[in-house]
Design a protein around this motif. Structure first.
Motif, PDB file in Angstrom:
ATOM      1  N   VAL A 138      73.931  28.223  -1.158  1.00  0.00           N
ATOM      2  CA  VAL A 138      73.085  27.264  -0.442  1.00  0.00           C
ATOM      3  C   VAL A 138      71.641  27.516  -0.851  1.00  0.00           C
ATOM      4  CG1 VAL A 138      72.331  26.414   1.808  1.00  0.00           C
ATOM      5  CG2 VAL A 138      74.678  27.188   1.510  1.00  0.00           C
ATOM      6  N   GLU A 139      70.948  26.438  -1.212  1.00  0.00           N
ATOM      7  CA  GLU A 139      69.534  26.526  -1.566  1.00  0.00           C
ATOM      8  C   GLU A 139      68.751  25.531  -0.725  1.00  0.00           C
ATOM      9  OE1 GLU A 139      70.104  27.690  -6.277  1.00  0.00           O
ATOM     10  OE2 GLU A 139      69.436  25.678  -5.748  1.00  0.00           O
ATOM     11  N   TYR A 140      67.483  25.863  -0.516  1.00  0.00           N
ATOM     12  CA  TYR A 140      66.601  25.027   0.297  1.00  0.00           C
ATOM     13  C   TYR A 140      65.358  24.691  -0.505  1.00  0.00           C
ATOM     14  CZ  TYR A 140      69.562  26.524   4.121  1.00  0.00           C
ATOM     15  OH  TYR A 140      70.637  26.756   4.937  1.00  0.00           O
ATOM     16  N   GLU A 141      64.858  23.479  -0.275  1.00  0.00           N
ATOM     17  CA  GLU A 141      63.589  23.088  -0.889  1.00  0.00           C
ATOM     18  C   GLU A 141      62.843  22.162   0.056  1.00  0.00           C
ATOM     19  OE1 GLU A 141      63.244  20.330  -4.359  1.00  0.00           O
ATOM     20  OE2 GLU A 141      65.374  19.983  -3.994  1.00  0.00           O
ATOM     21  N   LEU A 142      61.523  22.153  -0.104  1.00  0.00           N
ATOM     22  CA  LEU A 142      60.691  21.269   0.707  1.00  0.00           C
ATOM     23  C   LEU A 142      60.879  19.833   0.255  1.00  0.00           C
ATOM     24  CD1 LEU A 142      57.279  23.173   0.835  1.00  0.00           C
ATOM     25  CD2 LEU A 142      58.960  22.944   2.667  1.00  0.00           C
ATOM     26  N   THR A 143      60.880  18.933   1.214  1.00  0.00           N
ATOM     27  CA  THR A 143      60.827  17.514   0.886  1.00  0.00           C
ATOM     28  C   THR A 143      59.371  17.163   0.580  1.00  0.00           C
ATOM     29  OG1 THR A 143      60.406  16.872   3.176  1.00  0.00           O
ATOM     30  CG2 THR A 143      62.727  16.984   2.470  1.00  0.00           C
ATOM     31  N   GLU A 144      59.146  15.946   0.174  1.00  0.00           N
ATOM     32  CA  GLU A 144      57.765  15.503  -0.062  1.00  0.00           C
ATOM     33  C   GLU A 144      56.963  15.581   1.234  1.00  0.00           C
ATOM     34  OE1 GLU A 144      55.519  11.450  -1.491  1.00  0.00           O
ATOM     35  OE2 GLU A 144      57.467  11.910  -2.380  1.00  0.00           O
ATOM     36  N   MET A 145      57.603  15.212   2.340  1.00  0.00           N
ATOM     37  CA  MET A 145      56.926  15.292   3.634  1.00  0.00           C
ATOM     38  C   MET A 145      56.630  16.742   3.997  1.00  0.00           C
ATOM     39  SD  MET A 145      57.943  13.444   7.241  1.00  0.00           S
ATOM     40  CE  MET A 145      59.583  14.092   7.292  1.00  0.00           C
ATOM     41  N   GLY A 146      57.568  17.647   3.712  1.00  0.00           N
ATOM     42  CA  GLY A 146      57.351  19.068   3.981  1.00  0.00           C
ATOM     43  C   GLY A 146      56.206  19.631   3.169  1.00  0.00           C
ATOM     44  N   ALA A 147      56.132  19.231   1.894  1.00  0.00           N
ATOM     45  CA  ALA A 147      55.019  19.672   1.049  1.00  0.00           C
ATOM     46  C   ALA A 147      53.703  19.086   1.553  1.00  0.00           C
ATOM     47  CB  ALA A 147      55.269  19.271  -0.400  1.00  0.00           C
ATOM     48  N   GLY A 148      53.746  17.874   2.075  1.00  0.00           N
ATOM     49  CA  GLY A 148      52.546  17.249   2.633  1.00  0.00           C
ATOM     50  C   GLY A 148      52.023  17.987   3.846  1.00  0.00           C
ATOM     51  N   MET A 149      52.933  18.622   4.578  1.00  0.00           N
ATOM     52  CA  MET A 149      52.517  19.398   5.738  1.00  0.00           C
ATOM     53  C   MET A 149      51.628  20.561   5.326  1.00  0.00           C
ATOM     54  SD  MET A 149      54.881  21.075   8.706  1.00  0.00           S
ATOM     55  CE  MET A 149      55.606  22.294   7.634  1.00  0.00           C
ATOM     56  N   LEU A 150      51.840  21.083   4.127  1.00  0.00           N
ATOM     57  CA  LEU A 150      51.006  22.185   3.641  1.00  0.00           C
ATOM     58  C   LEU A 150      49.534  21.783   3.583  1.00  0.00           C
ATOM     59  CD1 LEU A 150      53.301  23.479   0.814  1.00  0.00           C
ATOM     60  CD2 LEU A 150      52.568  24.780   2.819  1.00  0.00           C
ATOM     61  N   ARG A 151      49.268  20.567   3.179  1.00  0.00           N
ATOM     62  CA  ARG A 151      47.872  20.100   3.113  1.00  0.00           C
ATOM     63  C   ARG A 151      47.244  20.086   4.503  1.00  0.00           C
ATOM     64  NH1 ARG A 151      50.512  17.524  -0.955  1.00  0.00           N
ATOM     65  NH2 ARG A 151      51.156  15.686   0.202  1.00  0.00           N
ATOM     66  N   ALA A 152      48.015  19.671   5.494  1.00  0.00           N
ATOM     67  CA  ALA A 152      47.501  19.686   6.866  1.00  0.00           C
ATOM     68  C   ALA A 152      47.277  21.110   7.350  1.00  0.00           C
ATOM     69  CB  ALA A 152      48.471  18.952   7.792  1.00  0.00           C
ATOM     70  N   LEU A 153      48.182  22.005   6.988  1.00  0.00           N
ATOM     71  CA  LEU A 153      48.051  23.399   7.406  1.00  0.00           C
ATOM     72  C   LEU A 153      46.864  24.088   6.748  1.00  0.00           C
ATOM     73  CD1 LEU A 153      51.792  24.478   7.452  1.00  0.00           C
ATOM     74  CD2 LEU A 153      50.289  24.115   9.428  1.00  0.00           C
ATOM     75  N   GLU A 154      46.483  23.636   5.561  1.00  0.00           N
ATOM     76  CA  GLU A 154      45.313  24.213   4.896  1.00  0.00           C
ATOM     77  C   GLU A 154      44.060  24.045   5.747  1.00  0.00           C
ATOM     78  OE1 GLU A 154      45.014  22.380   1.067  1.00  0.00           O
ATOM     79  OE2 GLU A 154      46.624  23.599   0.219  1.00  0.00           O
TER      80      GLU A 154
END
Length: 134
Positions: free
Chosen positions: A93-109
C-alpha cells in the motif's frame, strides 16, 4: 488604534471585505490534530511522490500504527491523500497527496510563517499569564 478583525461585525467586514468566516466542517480540527501536518509534510517530501505505510511510520517519530492508519484514512476520506493498493504477496500500500492535499501545503506555509514570527511573543505572553495565575 485597534486593527483587530471583529468576526461577524460590520467593522471587521469593512476592514477586510474578502474575509468571510465559513464553517470548517472539521477541517480545522483535522489540521490541528497531532499527526495530520506531519503526514502531509512527509508525503510532500517523498522522492517518488508516494510512500509506503511502513516508510511513513518510520519517518514520523512517535506515531503509532493505529494513529497513522486513522490519520491516513481521514486524509483519504477528505480527498487530501490517495491510497494505492497493490494485490501482491505480501500486499503493498502506498500513499500520495492529491492536488488538493498539495495545495494545503501552501496554506500551511502562511501559518508556519506566522507561528515562526510570533512564537517568541506568544511564549512571553504565556509566561506572564502563568506567573500571574500562581
Amino acid at each position: 488604534m485597534d486593527n483587530s478583525i471583529q468576526v461577524g461585525s460590520q467593522q471587521g467586514q469593512a476592514d477586510n471585505p474578502q474575509f468571510t468566516p465559513i464553517p470548517s466542517n472539521g477541517i480545522c480540527t483535522r489540521l490541528g490534530d497531532k499527526w495530520t501536518v506531519h503526514v502531509v509534510w512527509r508525503l510532500s517530501l517523498a522522492n517518488e511522490r508516494r510512500l509506503r505505510f511502513s516508510a511513513l511510520k518510520k519517518e514520523i517519530d512517535g506515531v503509532t500504527q493505529r494513529m497513522l492508519t486513522l490519520t491516513l484514512r481521514n486524509l483519504e476520506r477528505d480527498g487530501l491523500v490517495i491510497r494505492h493498493y497493490f494485490p501482491e504477496v505480501p500486499p503493498r500500500v502506498e500513499y500520495e497527496l492529491t492536488e488538493m492535499g498539495a495545495g494545503m501545503l501552501r496554506a500551511l506555509e502562511g501559518l508556519n510563517y506566522w507561528v515562526r514570527h510570533n512564537l517568541p511573543a506568544v511564549e512571553e505572553h504565556r509566561r506572564i499569564f502563568d506567573e500571574a495565575k500562581q
